[in-house]
Design an enzyme around this catalytic site. Structure first.
Site, PDB file in Angstrom:
ATOM      1  N   CYS A  66      -2.285   2.770  -8.065  1.00 22.33           N
ATOM      2  CA  CYS A  66      -1.417   2.942  -6.293  1.00 22.33           C
ATOM      3  C   CYS A  66      -0.045   1.188  -6.847  1.00 22.33           C
ATOM      4  O   CYS A  66       0.483   1.436  -5.816  1.00 22.33           O
ATOM      5  CB  CYS A  66      -2.045   3.057  -5.103  1.00 22.33           C
ATOM      6  SG  CYS A  66      -3.861   4.667  -5.057  1.00 22.33           S
ATOM      7  N   CYS A  97      -5.058  -1.906  -2.516  1.00 23.44           N
ATOM      8  CA  CYS A  97      -5.626  -1.779  -3.169  1.00 23.44           C
ATOM      9  C   CYS A  97      -5.007  -0.775  -4.196  1.00 23.44           C
ATOM     10  O   CYS A  97      -4.268   0.195  -3.671  1.00 23.44           O
ATOM     11  CB  CYS A  97      -6.803  -1.653  -2.445  1.00 23.44           C
ATOM     12  SG  CYS A  97      -6.117   0.424  -1.536  1.00 23.44           S
TER      13      CYS A  97
END
Length: 469
Positions: free
Chosen positions: A128, A449
């Site tokens: 991500c 995250c």
């Protein structure tokens, strides 16, 4: 204390309308304000960034290939900044679920977008935070003196992901390709079994644990006692903020996308939906069934989209007549236990990057934090507000502290706007830049995250020439 705080998060922020954040006169960034030292000696700036509209997978982008989305992001960036492609020295582009035909998608997209053959490009993958990695890799290349002008970005295309033959079938086909005689091929064929035809489907799961990220989010929410109601309230907050930002014309990073061989032009994200809280409450658990609290509505959805941004030295920007949006001041990457702390990257990255930059939580005017799941966001906020967690797991004497939630993801986030894995980092950065102008701020903090128990934290500072367009 953390429990009481979480009860009031959404009640407070849902009432704060984005439309109240009118564009204020730009304040003087006085020397009395905290300054972050430039560590590179080059004052590296973020000029601007763009993205295609983020669409739910399986919708309008479905017939395309990922490099086509990336191509349009690159072309859109060149048009918006109005610089020739020849000025770009290097391209760093991210992707997570790779299309095997275009494994170095940065290079293929650049060629398709008309960049000179002499402009090198490479592809990065860090789940991500892949386009964050693209940006910070660009910072490193500029700081090292290798290049002056870097394009970074990322693309994700969940409408069409690679599905492989089983390993048994792949082995059989590879051996058959090497077989020299018809008899050898027949002998191999005799070893074939029907179960060889079972495909290997890609899964958004951790290789080290075998768990899906949603399962980890459910467990994390339970560990920090984040209720289903809190998660649903936060999801409504995200969609409400995103809808207001969309309606007010704040999402100026979006470039219209004309579908190939069609007159249809996509101009906005299609995942933003403001639903009544009681409707969300009726949804069943998506991962830990039947008693889990993570649902389809309080999770980010599978998304297609691409982004691109331009970074360079401030001196180079002045030579080119550009007006940068940000100084790229500092960054850090963190990693922790990929099982129990998979999604706690922002908690670990925030104090580390603040300390590196010589800032405190109170110095941050704009927070843009990736929303993988509502439960993940709320668990991070609880962890940041816990002395016990800081002392036991982070080797800190006291808690990180809780950000000013009136400055937190004011234009929505990945829960509502969407999350094409590798494209989100640029989206976070552009929104930080444009919010700093509209909200008359100086410093922004970007955090996210990532799979593998990793995370990123970035400190940016509004450039005096910045505009929100």
């Amino acid at each position: 204390m953390a429990s009481n705080l979480l009860k009031n998060i959404v009640k407070l922020d849902i009432r704060v309308s984005v439309s109240q954040n009118v564009c204020l006169p730009i304040r003087c960034l006085s020397t009395a304000s905290p300054r972050v030292k430039d560590k590179t000696g080059k004052n590296i700036v973020f000029v601007d960034g763009v993205r295609t509209p983020f669409l739910l997978s399986g919708t309008d982008y479905a017939p395309l290939m990922p490099h086509q989305l990336a191509k349009e992001a690159l072309i859109g960036l060149m048009r918006k900044t109005n610089i020739p492609r020849e000025v770009v020295d290097y391209i760093v582009y991210g992707t997570v679920i790779q299309e095997v035909k275009t494994s170095n998608i940065g290079r293929e997209a650049a060629l398709a977008a008309g960049f000179p053959h002499s402009v090198p490009a490479h592809t990065v993958t860090m789940a991500c935070i892949s386009s964050n990695q693209g940006i910070t890799t660009g910072i490193g290349l500029i700081a090292a003196g290798a290049y002056d002008v870097i394009v970074a970005g990322g693309v994700e295309f969940m409408s069409d992901v690679p599905i492989r033959h089983s390993r048994k079938m792949r082995s059989l086909l590879l051996r058959a390709n090497k077989a020299k005689t018809p008899l050898d091929k027949l002998k191999l064929l005799s070893t074939f079994r029907p179960d060889f035809l079972l495909p290997e489907l890609p899964a958004v799961a951790e290789f080290s644990s075998g768990e899906t990220m949603g399962f980890s989010a459910d467990r994390l929410a339970a560990s920090f006692k984040v209720s289903r109601e809190e998660q649903d309230q936060y999801a409504v907050r995200s969609h409400t903020m995103a809808k207001e930002a969309q309606d007010n014309g704040y999402l100026t990073d979006i470039i219209p996308f004309r579908l190939p061989n069609s007159s249809k032009v996509i101009e906005k994200d299609n995942g933003i939906r403001v639903s009544p809280i009681d409707k969300l409450a009726k949804l069943k658990a998506a991962f830990v069934k039947p008693h889990g609290t993570v649902t389809a509505a309080n999770s980010s959805f599978l998304t297609d989209g691409a982004s691109a941004c331009l970074i360079m030295t401030e001196e180079k920007a002045k030579q080119l007549g550009l007006k940068p949006k940000l100084y790229l001041r500092d960054f850090t990457y963190v990693a922790q236990d990929p099982i129990d702390q998979l999604l706690l990257g922002p908690t670990y990255a925030t104090p580390k990057v603040l300390e590196k930059a010589g800032l405190s939580i109170n110095d941050i005017d704009v927070w843009e934090v990736h929303e993988a799941f509502a439960g993940q966001i709320l668990a991070n906020l609880k962890a940041m507000d816990s002395d016990w967690f800081a002392q036991k797991y982070m080797n800190r004497k006291s808690k990180v502290g809780v950000p000013d939630l009136s400055k937190w993801n004011k234009w929505g986030g990945s829960l509502s706007i969407g999350h094409p894995f590798a494209a989100t980092g640029v989206r976070l950065t552009v929104h930080t830049a444009n919010r700093l102008v509209r909200e008359d701020g100086q410093f922004g903090l970007i955090a996210a995250c990532a799979a593998g128990g990793q995370g990123v934290g970035m400190i940016v500072e509004r450039h005096p020439d910045a505009t929100a367009l």
